[in-house]
Motif scaffolding. Structure first.
Motif, mmCIF file in Angstrom:
data_model
loop_
_atom_site.group_PDB
_atom_site.id
_atom_site.type_symbol
_atom_site.label_atom_id
_atom_site.label_comp_id
_atom_site.label_asym_id
_atom_site.label_seq_id
_atom_site.Cartn_x
_atom_site.Cartn_y
_atom_site.Cartn_z
ATOM 1 N N ARG A 114 -2.490 5.193 30.727
ATOM 2 C CA ARG A 114 -2.862 4.046 29.903
ATOM 3 C C ARG A 114 -2.600 2.685 30.544
ATOM 4 N NH1 ARG A 114 -0.063 6.802 24.495
ATOM 5 N NH2 ARG A 114 -1.574 8.521 24.352
ATOM 6 N N ILE A 115 -1.847 2.651 31.606
ATOM 7 C CA ILE A 115 -1.485 1.379 32.227
ATOM 8 C C ILE A 115 -2.711 0.717 32.856
ATOM 9 C CG2 ILE A 115 -0.900 2.342 34.510
ATOM 10 C CD1 ILE A 115 1.543 0.442 34.499
ATOM 11 N N THR A 116 -2.805 -0.592 32.725
ATOM 12 C CA THR A 116 -3.904 -1.324 33.362
ATOM 13 C C THR A 116 -3.519 -1.660 34.796
ATOM 14 O OG1 THR A 116 -3.079 -3.517 32.732
ATOM 15 C CG2 THR A 116 -4.490 -2.354 31.130
ATOM 16 N N ASP A 117 -4.499 -2.026 35.584
ATOM 17 C CA ASP A 117 -4.230 -2.397 36.977
ATOM 18 C C ASP A 117 -3.267 -3.580 37.046
ATOM 19 O OD1 ASP A 117 -5.879 -0.375 37.856
ATOM 20 O OD2 ASP A 117 -7.617 -1.687 38.203
ATOM 21 N N GLN A 118 -3.464 -4.560 36.168
ATOM 22 C CA GLN A 118 -2.600 -5.744 36.177
ATOM 23 C C GLN A 118 -1.174 -5.386 35.777
ATOM 24 O OE1 GLN A 118 -3.408 -9.006 37.238
ATOM 25 N NE2 GLN A 118 -1.157 -8.972 37.205
ATOM 26 N N GLU A 119 -1.021 -4.528 34.761
ATOM 27 C CA GLU A 119 0.308 -4.100 34.334
ATOM 28 C C GLU A 119 1.013 -3.337 35.449
ATOM 29 O OE1 GLU A 119 -0.400 -3.566 29.507
ATOM 30 O OE2 GLU A 119 -0.879 -1.938 30.887
ATOM 31 N N ALA A 120 0.256 -2.520 36.182
ATOM 32 C CA ALA A 120 0.837 -1.757 37.297
ATOM 33 C C ALA A 120 1.321 -2.700 38.394
ATOM 34 C CB ALA A 120 -0.189 -0.771 37.847
ATOM 35 N N GLU A 121 0.527 -3.737 38.692
ATOM 36 C CA GLU A 121 0.927 -4.704 39.714
ATOM 37 C C GLU A 121 2.145 -5.507 39.260
ATOM 38 O OE1 GLU A 121 -0.101 -4.899 42.766
ATOM 39 O OE2 GLU A 121 -1.528 -3.269 42.403
ATOM 40 N N ASP A 122 2.179 -5.871 37.981
ATOM 41 C CA ASP A 122 3.326 -6.605 37.446
ATOM 42 C C ASP A 122 4.598 -5.762 37.526
ATOM 43 O OD1 ASP A 122 1.643 -8.700 36.869
ATOM 44 O OD2 ASP A 122 1.473 -8.235 34.724
#
Length: 227
Positions: A114-122
């Motif tokens: 469920r994680i978004t690309d931006q959340e993963a980078e953060d």
């Protein structure tokens, strides 16, 4: 006390039945206390006491002049229960670590879907910032890191349970980081575990993720008994 207990049960049963039948919903107001007392066959004081107890449990929100409203503050209910258990010394750090390991593994596996690309980078940036941070700042970042994974899981029960344990987990993380950071080698291992978790989530690699979570808590457990 017997009357209070009985009134509490009657009001709770009333809430359950009304919610089940669709006559009440989250955020809706309850009938006035006088009406409830007459409907349930109990005194108005007993209704007031029952509502006070239900408010403490997070099932009702009372607003002066506006009335009583259906609520569902799971975290508030669990927080009081957990804090009381901890005060009574029925929960220690090892039990807390075992609970966290299970909850956070499941949270991480759900987050991988469920994680978004931006959340993963953060999250990866959080892990990097944690490296070489002062102890207090590192502990805050550590907690923020795990909270972010829980949030990405999208599972409200996991989020609320971890939130209810927040005060104890804050203290736990701070204490454990102080123990682990005494040894540079162990500190590097802890940092590596966080980076591996972030990297696995960024790549949606559940196998690496499970191994990284296990590695993280094995480091914690290995330092549990140290003074």
């Amino acid at each position: 006390m017997a009357e209070q207990g009985k009134s509490y049960e009657r009001v709770l049963i009333y809430l359950e039945e009304e919610l089940r039948e669709g006559n009440l919903a989250l955020g809706q107001s309850l009938p006035p206390e006088r009406e409830l007392a007459e409907q349930l066959g109990i005194s108005r004081n007993s209704v007031r006491e029952a509502i006070r107890l239900l408010e403490q449990m997070g099932f009702i929100i009372s607003s002066q002049g506006a009335g009583n409203f259906v609520s569902c503050d799971i975290g508030r209910n669990l927080k009081g229960t957990f804090e009381l258990l901890i005060l009574l010394q029925r929960i220690d750090y090892r039990q807390l670590a075992e609970l966290r390991a299970g909850l956070e593994l499941q949270a991480a596996l759900l987050a991988a879907d469920r994680i978004t690309d931006q959340e993963a980078e953060d999250l990866f940036a959080l892990a990097a910032e944690m490296d070489h941070s002062p102890v207090e700042q590192g502990a805050r970042l550590d907690k923020q890191f795990h909270d972010a994974i829980a949030a990405c899981s999208g599972n409200e029960l996991i989020i609320q349970i971890l939130r209810a344990l927040s005060v104890t987990i804050d203290r736990f993380i701070s204490d454990m980081r102080q123990r682990i950071l005494r040894d540079p080698g162990r500190a590097d291992q802890l940092q590596y575990a966080h980076e591996q978790m972030a990297d696995a989530l960024r790549r949606r690699d559940k196998i690496q993720l499970a191994l990284a979570v296990d590695h993280h808590f094995s480091i914690v457990n290995a330092n549990m008994g140290e003074d």
